[in-house]
Design a protein around this motif. Structure first.
Motif, short mmCIF file in Angstrom:
data_model
loop_
_atom_site.label_atom_id
_atom_site.label_comp_id
_atom_site.label_asym_id
_atom_site.label_seq_id
_atom_site.Cartn_x
_atom_site.Cartn_y
_atom_site.Cartn_z
N LYS A 171 6.87 -4.08 -8.89
CA LYS A 171 6.77 -4.46 -7.52
C LYS A 171 5.91 -3.70 -6.75
O LYS A 171 6.02 -2.59 -6.56
CB LYS A 171 8.12 -4.22 -6.83
CG LYS A 171 8.73 -5.67 -7.01
CD LYS A 171 10.23 -5.61 -6.20
CE LYS A 171 10.48 -6.81 -5.73
NZ LYS A 171 11.95 -6.65 -5.13
N ARG A 172 4.97 -4.23 -5.68
CA ARG A 172 3.85 -3.59 -5.20
C ARG A 172 3.97 -4.17 -3.65
O ARG A 172 4.14 -5.37 -3.37
CB ARG A 172 2.74 -3.75 -5.93
CG ARG A 172 2.63 -2.93 -7.08
CD ARG A 172 1.36 -3.09 -7.83
NE ARG A 172 1.36 -2.43 -8.71
CZ ARG A 172 0.50 -2.67 -9.92
NH1 ARG A 172 -0.15 -3.34 -9.71
NH2 ARG A 172 0.57 -2.11 -11.17
N GLU A 173 3.63 -3.22 -2.74
CA GLU A 173 3.50 -3.52 -1.24
C GLU A 173 2.37 -3.30 -1.06
O GLU A 173 1.57 -2.29 -1.20
CB GLU A 173 4.54 -2.81 -0.38
CG GLU A 173 4.58 -3.17 1.02
CD GLU A 173 5.63 -3.88 1.45
OE1 GLU A 173 5.67 -4.21 2.68
OE2 GLU A 173 6.61 -3.86 0.74
N ASN A 174 1.63 -4.19 -0.26
CA ASN A 174 0.02 -3.94 0.10
C ASN A 174 0.01 -3.80 1.71
O ASN A 174 1.01 -4.31 2.41
CB ASN A 174 -0.67 -5.19 -0.06
CG ASN A 174 -1.06 -5.65 -1.57
OD1 ASN A 174 -1.18 -4.62 -2.44
ND2 ASN A 174 -0.91 -6.74 -1.85
N PHE A 175 -0.71 -2.93 1.97
CA PHE A 175 -0.73 -2.50 3.44
C PHE A 175 -2.48 -1.83 3.77
O PHE A 175 -3.00 -1.30 2.72
CB PHE A 175 -0.01 -1.61 3.97
CG PHE A 175 0.14 -0.07 3.25
CD1 PHE A 175 0.85 -0.29 2.29
CD2 PHE A 175 -0.21 0.97 4.01
CE1 PHE A 175 1.10 1.46 1.59
CE2 PHE A 175 -0.42 2.09 3.69
CZ PHE A 175 0.37 2.46 2.44
#
Length: 56
Positions: free
Chosen positions: A9-13
């Protein structure tokens, strides 16, 4: 790398950083044969491990 930070699971910012820091990270990543993203994640994981070890 710490197993806490290897999940899929990855979060982009967006990340803004000084140009000199960006150049330094880019150079280090290139020398290690990894992406800039991987270099940043590895550094953050190391810092978080050290904080845990220090009881923070």
């Amino acid at each position: 790398m710490d197993s806490l930070y290897t999940e899929r699971k990855r979060e982009n910012f967006m990340l803004r950083m000084p140009a000199k820091m960006n150049e330094e990270i880019r150079r280090m990543a290139e020398m290690d044969g990894i992406s800039i993203n991987s270099a940043i994640v590895q550094r953050l994981a190391k810092s978080l491990r050290e904080d845990r070890a220090d009881g923070q």
